[in-house]
Design a protein around this motif. Structure first.
Motif, PDB file in Angstrom:
ATOM      1  N   ASP A 169      -3.133  14.721 -19.935  1.00  0.00           N
ATOM      2  CA  ASP A 169      -4.245  14.713 -18.976  1.00  0.00           C
ATOM      3  C   ASP A 169      -5.049  13.410 -19.056  1.00  0.00           C
ATOM      4  OD1 ASP A 169      -3.457  17.183 -18.191  1.00  0.00           O
ATOM      5  OD2 ASP A 169      -5.072  18.283 -19.197  1.00  0.00           O
ATOM      6  N   GLU A 170      -5.265  12.952 -20.257  1.00  0.00           N
ATOM      7  CA  GLU A 170      -6.039  11.720 -20.440  1.00  0.00           C
ATOM      8  C   GLU A 170      -5.292  10.515 -19.866  1.00  0.00           C
ATOM      9  OE1 GLU A 170      -7.727   9.095 -24.192  1.00  0.00           O
ATOM     10  OE2 GLU A 170      -7.103  11.179 -24.517  1.00  0.00           O
ATOM     11  N   GLN A 171      -3.994  10.487 -20.159  1.00  0.00           N
ATOM     12  CA  GLN A 171      -3.163   9.394 -19.632  1.00  0.00           C
ATOM     13  C   GLN A 171      -3.063   9.478 -18.101  1.00  0.00           C
ATOM     14  OE1 GLN A 171       0.216  10.466 -22.037  1.00  0.00           O
ATOM     15  NE2 GLN A 171       0.058   8.622 -23.301  1.00  0.00           N
ATOM     16  N   PHE A 172      -3.019  10.679 -17.601  1.00  0.00           N
ATOM     17  CA  PHE A 172      -2.952  10.862 -16.149  1.00  0.00           C
ATOM     18  C   PHE A 172      -4.206  10.281 -15.498  1.00  0.00           C
ATOM     19  CE2 PHE A 172      -4.106  13.446 -12.403  1.00  0.00           C
ATOM     20  CZ  PHE A 172      -3.035  13.130 -11.575  1.00  0.00           C
ATOM     21  N   HIS A 173      -5.342  10.603 -16.069  1.00  0.00           N
ATOM     22  CA  HIS A 173      -6.591  10.089 -15.524  1.00  0.00           C
ATOM     23  C   HIS A 173      -6.593   8.555 -15.533  1.00  0.00           C
ATOM     24  CE1 HIS A 173     -10.831   9.837 -14.506  1.00  0.00           C
ATOM     25  NE2 HIS A 173     -10.994   9.005 -15.535  1.00  0.00           N
ATOM     26  N   GLN A 174      -6.141   8.013 -16.634  1.00  0.00           N
ATOM     27  CA  GLN A 174      -6.102   6.542 -16.731  1.00  0.00           C
ATOM     28  C   GLN A 174      -5.178   5.952 -15.658  1.00  0.00           C
ATOM     29  OE1 GLN A 174      -4.993   4.956 -20.598  1.00  0.00           O
ATOM     30  NE2 GLN A 174      -4.641   2.913 -19.727  1.00  0.00           N
ATOM     31  N   ALA A 175      -4.051   6.634 -15.432  1.00  0.00           N
ATOM     32  CA  ALA A 175      -3.121   6.141 -14.408  1.00  0.00           C
ATOM     33  C   ALA A 175      -3.780   6.152 -13.038  1.00  0.00           C
ATOM     34  CB  ALA A 175      -1.845   6.994 -14.407  1.00  0.00           C
ATOM     35  N   MET A 176      -4.509   7.214 -12.745  1.00  0.00           N
ATOM     36  CA  MET A 176      -5.169   7.301 -11.444  1.00  0.00           C
ATOM     37  C   MET A 176      -6.230   6.208 -11.301  1.00  0.00           C
ATOM     38  SD  MET A 176      -3.663   9.638  -9.688  1.00  0.00           S
ATOM     39  CE  MET A 176      -2.133   9.274 -10.524  1.00  0.00           C
ATOM     40  N   VAL A 177      -6.877   5.890 -12.399  1.00  0.00           N
ATOM     41  CA  VAL A 177      -7.853   4.788 -12.368  1.00  0.00           C
ATOM     42  C   VAL A 177      -7.140   3.477 -12.089  1.00  0.00           C
ATOM     43  CG1 VAL A 177      -9.474   3.430 -13.753  1.00  0.00           C
ATOM     44  CG2 VAL A 177      -9.497   5.953 -13.891  1.00  0.00           C
ATOM     45  N   GLU A 178      -6.057   3.240 -12.794  1.00  0.00           N
ATOM     46  CA  GLU A 178      -5.329   1.978 -12.640  1.00  0.00           C
ATOM     47  C   GLU A 178      -4.747   1.830 -11.232  1.00  0.00           C
ATOM     48  OE1 GLU A 178      -2.496   1.174 -15.725  1.00  0.00           O
ATOM     49  OE2 GLU A 178      -3.922   1.654 -17.329  1.00  0.00           O
ATOM     50  N   LEU A 179      -4.429   2.957 -10.612  1.00  0.00           N
ATOM     51  CA  LEU A 179      -3.855   2.905  -9.258  1.00  0.00           C
ATOM     52  C   LEU A 179      -4.940   2.923  -8.183  1.00  0.00           C
ATOM     53  CD1 LEU A 179      -0.812   5.318  -9.770  1.00  0.00           C
ATOM     54  CD2 LEU A 179      -0.723   2.835  -9.423  1.00  0.00           C
ATOM     55  N   GLY A 180      -6.216   2.944  -8.631  1.00  0.00           N
ATOM     56  CA  GLY A 180      -7.312   2.868  -7.667  1.00  0.00           C
ATOM     57  C   GLY A 180      -7.600   4.166  -6.958  1.00  0.00           C
ATOM     58  N   GLU A 181      -7.126   5.259  -7.526  1.00  0.00           N
ATOM     59  CA  GLU A 181      -7.358   6.544  -6.886  1.00  0.00           C
ATOM     60  C   GLU A 181      -8.705   7.135  -7.272  1.00  0.00           C
ATOM     61  OE1 GLU A 181      -5.192   6.708  -4.251  1.00  0.00           O
ATOM     62  OE2 GLU A 181      -5.125   8.857  -4.653  1.00  0.00           O
ATOM     63  N   VAL A 182      -9.131   6.885  -8.483  1.00  0.00           N
ATOM     64  CA  VAL A 182     -10.430   7.407  -8.944  1.00  0.00           C
ATOM     65  C   VAL A 182     -11.192   6.300  -9.670  1.00  0.00           C
ATOM     66  CG1 VAL A 182      -9.597   9.788  -9.175  1.00  0.00           C
ATOM     67  CG2 VAL A 182      -9.484   8.234 -11.137  1.00  0.00           C
ATOM     68  N   GLU A 183     -12.509   6.524  -9.789  1.00  0.00           N
ATOM     69  CA  GLU A 183     -13.355   5.570 -10.531  1.00  0.00           C
ATOM     70  C   GLU A 183     -13.114   5.762 -12.020  1.00  0.00           C
ATOM     71  OE1 GLU A 183     -16.221   3.635  -9.216  1.00  0.00           O
ATOM     72  OE2 GLU A 183     -15.275   3.867  -7.248  1.00  0.00           O
ATOM     73  N   ALA A 184     -13.277   4.719 -12.762  1.00  0.00           N
ATOM     74  CA  ALA A 184     -13.100   4.794 -14.207  1.00  0.00           C
ATOM     75  C   ALA A 184     -14.125   5.740 -14.827  1.00  0.00           C
ATOM     76  CB  ALA A 184     -13.226   3.412 -14.813  1.00  0.00           C
ATOM     77  N   GLU A 207       0.832  -1.198   0.000  1.00  0.00           N
ATOM     78  CA  GLU A 207       0.000   0.000   0.000  1.00  0.00           C
ATOM     79  C   GLU A 207       0.882   1.269   0.000  1.00  0.00           C
ATOM     80  OE1 GLU A 207      -2.841   0.842  -0.686  1.00  0.00           O
ATOM     81  OE2 GLU A 207      -3.155   2.811   0.243  1.00  0.00           O
ATOM     82  N   ILE A 208       1.988   1.208   0.733  1.00  0.00           N
ATOM     83  CA  ILE A 208       2.920   2.345   0.699  1.00  0.00           C
ATOM     84  C   ILE A 208       3.408   2.559  -0.735  1.00  0.00           C
ATOM     85  CG2 ILE A 208       5.234   3.120   1.393  1.00  0.00           C
ATOM     86  CD1 ILE A 208       4.737   1.731   4.109  1.00  0.00           C
ATOM     87  N   ALA A 209       3.787   1.475  -1.375  1.00  0.00           N
ATOM     88  CA  ALA A 209       4.284   1.570  -2.750  1.00  0.00           C
ATOM     89  C   ALA A 209       3.196   2.111  -3.682  1.00  0.00           C
ATOM     90  CB  ALA A 209       4.780   0.205  -3.226  1.00  0.00           C
ATOM     91  N   ARG A 210       1.953   1.677  -3.467  1.00  0.00           N
ATOM     92  CA  ARG A 210       0.861   2.174  -4.318  1.00  0.00           C
ATOM     93  C   ARG A 210       0.697   3.684  -4.141  1.00  0.00           C
ATOM     94  NH1 ARG A 210      -4.063   4.074  -4.462  1.00  0.00           N
ATOM     95  NH2 ARG A 210      -4.124   4.184  -2.186  1.00  0.00           N
ATOM     96  N   LYS A 211       0.719   4.122  -2.895  1.00  0.00           N
ATOM     97  CA  LYS A 211       0.577   5.567  -2.662  1.00  0.00           C
ATOM     98  C   LYS A 211       1.734   6.348  -3.286  1.00  0.00           C
ATOM     99  CE  LYS A 211      -0.202   5.344   1.898  1.00  0.00           C
ATOM    100  NZ  LYS A 211      -0.484   5.791   3.280  1.00  0.00           N
ATOM    101  N   CYS A 212       2.905   5.771  -3.212  1.00  0.00           N
ATOM    102  CA  CYS A 212       4.061   6.432  -3.853  1.00  0.00           C
ATOM    103  C   CYS A 212       3.884   6.505  -5.360  1.00  0.00           C
ATOM    104  CB  CYS A 212       5.356   5.687  -3.523  1.00  0.00           C
ATOM    105  SG  CYS A 212       5.900   5.910  -1.819  1.00  0.00           S
TER     106      CYS A 212
END
Lengths: 277, 311
Positions: free
Chosen positions: A262-277, A10-15
């Motif tokens: 920006d689009e790729q950033f959003h996708q990254a946040m989705v993949e990391l579980g930070e935001v909903e798809a 989880e630490i690694a994910r947050k990083c």
């Protein structure tokens, strides 16, 4: 060990989230190598490093030298996680006057022990730290992270030879073997053949692990600390994936030193579980 | 006849004298017998680190030790320090770590090894690095005195020493030597000769020859090239109105350049630069090299007269 494997993950994910945010915000930087090294950094800092975030210059601290200093977002993210710097500080990455300089810099950022940015230098510096610790009769260690492309610098091998000659058992190297360098895959740029054999031939203790498997990372760090491996220098060869954790960055040389849009950033946040798809 | 000695011996003696400071460590790259760090090594092997023939590694081992509270003295031939220039730049000067680098066998005066060993650019390249103090003393006494001051400097330094013996000028005058302060060895009002290293004694010889022609020259030992002693330059310009610089180094970037940089920004006087004219050397005895490179006393005197004629 105070932290469980899932806590370390989880630490690694947050990083990873912070790494992508930093590079996206700056629209510059090196996400690929930061993402490949981050599981190793999380495991090392959260379970092994004898440091005092509230007293970053404590003289008897373990040293950590990020020789691949361009992969600074990874280091800044773990320093923030450990409390050396604040998460607000991460916004200063590549910003004028910011503690988070483009490449890690000991003069700017608490918790940074070496001003890196030019490849092939950190191992020598770490050897100096290890030699000083031995003269001080101190138990402190010098951990050095190098990259695989970096091993093409001849000075790495000057240091490798010298550290083994001087039997610096307090010098511990972690190799982020992510197989990609600036221009292309290492295999295309400069084949390095049998890397473990090279280090063994230079007189080092060698172990290979999967650098994204936290159980193996713990085993690898145990190896570095094992008494029988403290009579001379040791290296952990961690097989990693450049850009690990973000699908479109993984194994993609384009994301050695490029920021997501920006689009790729959003996708990254989705993949990391930070935001909903 | 004055005593003759090599500046590298002053360096070696100073390291030994400094060894009472437990924080002083010596780093070698297989040339300790030549740079004279060997005396320290024999007395304190535990505080001497052999880096093999690996100058790049040596400098950064020094950086790591400096960052850990030690005071490292690293030495090799001047020419081989250049191999580790970027280590000096990025690993030492940039984080301002007090590693003290000594390049021995500098200049064409080093002699018969030939051009591969005759560093004529070391002073220039290290002078370009922020934080780095650059020195080139002229005798063993001043070399020893300057080296003894380095632990208190708190920043990195580069010092060039020479292989071959030169006249000793400062016996009994150690207390006059101070980093950053040039020394007026002779006072005259017609022209000022500002020299460093092996050309200081040549400049004194030139001044004697000039005196026979009725020309009174000031001679300054500018052992520290960076920071340059600007106040002293201003005062000799005021007194003499014409300058000569003399160095066993390329005229590009060395002492002449340092003096010129100060002159153009602060005052004005004609300046003649005696130095290696942007060319490589060859095998020859030390004194022969000074003639081949046209940097001996004879040429310094000629330059002095030219500088006076330009007043």
């Amino acid at each position: 060990m105070a932290k469980s494997i899932s806590e370390l993950e989880e630490i690694a994910r947050k990083c990873r989230v912070e790494i992508v945010k930093m590079v996206h915000r700056a629209q510059a930087g090196h996400p690929g190598g930061s993402l490949s090294e981050i599981d190793l950094l999380a495991g090392l800092y959260a379970t092994r490093m004898r440091v005092r975030p509230e007293e970053p210059k404590w003289s008897d601290r373990d040293r950590f030298i990020l020789s691949k200093g361009h992969a600074s977002p990874g280091m800044y993210s773990i320093l923030a996680e450990m409390g050396f710097i604040s998460h607000e500080d991460l916004k200063s990455y590549r910003v004028l006057g910011g503690v988070c300089q483009g490449h890690v810099d000991m003069k700017w950022c608490p918790g940074v022990d070496f001003s890196a940015g030019s490849l092939g230098m950190g191992l020598s510096f770490g050897m100096g730290c290890a030699a000083a610790a031995r003269l001080d009769k101190s138990e402190r260690r010098a951990f050095v992270m190098i990259g695989d492309g970096e091993m093409q610098e001849g000075s790495v091998w000057e240091a490798a030879m010298a550290a083994a000659h001087h039997e610096l058992g307090n010098l511990k190297v972690i190799l982020d073997r992510n197989r990609i360098q600036n221009d292309d895959f290492c295999e295309a740029q400069m084949r390095m053949f049998d890397i473990p054999a090279k280090w063994k031939a230079f007189g080092w203790n060698v172990k290979e692990i999967d650098g994204h498997n936290m159980n193996e990372i713990m085993e690898g760090l145990d190896f570095l600390e094992a008494p029988e491996n403290c009579k001379g220098p040791s290296i952990l060869i961690a097989h990693t994936i450049k850009g690990a954790g973000i699908s479109y960055m993984e194994n993609n040389p384009s994301f050695h030193g490029a920021a997501p849009n920006d689009e790729q950033f959003h996708q990254a946040m989705v993949e990391l579980g930070e935001v909903e798809a | 006849m004055s005593r003759m000695a090599a500046t590298r011996d002053g360096y070696g003696q100073a390291l030994l004298d400094l060894s009472g400071n437990e924080k002083v460590v010596v780093l070698e790259a297989d040339l300790g017998k030549s740079t004279k760090s060997l005396h320290f090594r024999k007395a304190h092997p535990e505080r001497t680190i052999s880096c093999g023939i690996g100058e790049q590694n040596m400098l950064l081992v020094g950086a790591g030790m400096a960052a850990s509270g030690y005071i490292p003295f690293a030495s090799t031939f001047a020419i081989f320090t250049e191999r580790a220039f970027e280590q000096m730049r990025n690993g030492i000067a940039r984080p301002n770590l007090a590693v003290h680098l000594c390049g021995s066998h500098g200049g064409t005066h080093t002699g018969t090894d030939g051009s591969s060993a005759q560093s004529i650019e070391d002073l220039a390249i290290f002078r370009t690095l922020p934080n780095v103090v650059v020195m080139h003393p002229c005798d063993d006494v001043s070399t020893r005195a300057l080296t003894m001051q380095l632990p208190a400097l708190g920043k990195p330094s580069y010092m060039r020493t020479a292989r071959n013996k030169t006249p000793v000028l400062y016996d009994g005058r150690e207390n006059e030597i101070q980093i950053g302060k040039g020394i007026t060895l002779k006072e005259g009002s017609d022209v000022a000769i500002v020299a460093c290293g092996v050309l200081v004694s040549e400049s004194l010889k030139a001044a004697e020859a000039l005196a026979e022609e009725g020309i009174n020259a000031t001679v300054v030992d500018m052992h520290t090239l960076k920071p340059i002693d600007g106040a002293l330059i201003d005062s000799i310009v005021e007194r003499c109105g014409a300058l000569v610089t003399a160095e066993d180094h390329n005229v590009i970037g060395g002492l002449g350049s340092a003096v010129a940089e100060h002159l153009v920004a602060n005052t004005f006087a004609p300046l003649e630069m005696v130095g290696v004219q942007d060319r490589f050397g060859e095998s020859g005895q030390a004194d022969e090299m000074l003639e081949v490179m046209q940097i001996s006393a004879h040429y310094i005197a000629l330059a002095a007269k030219k500088a006076i004629s330009r007043k």
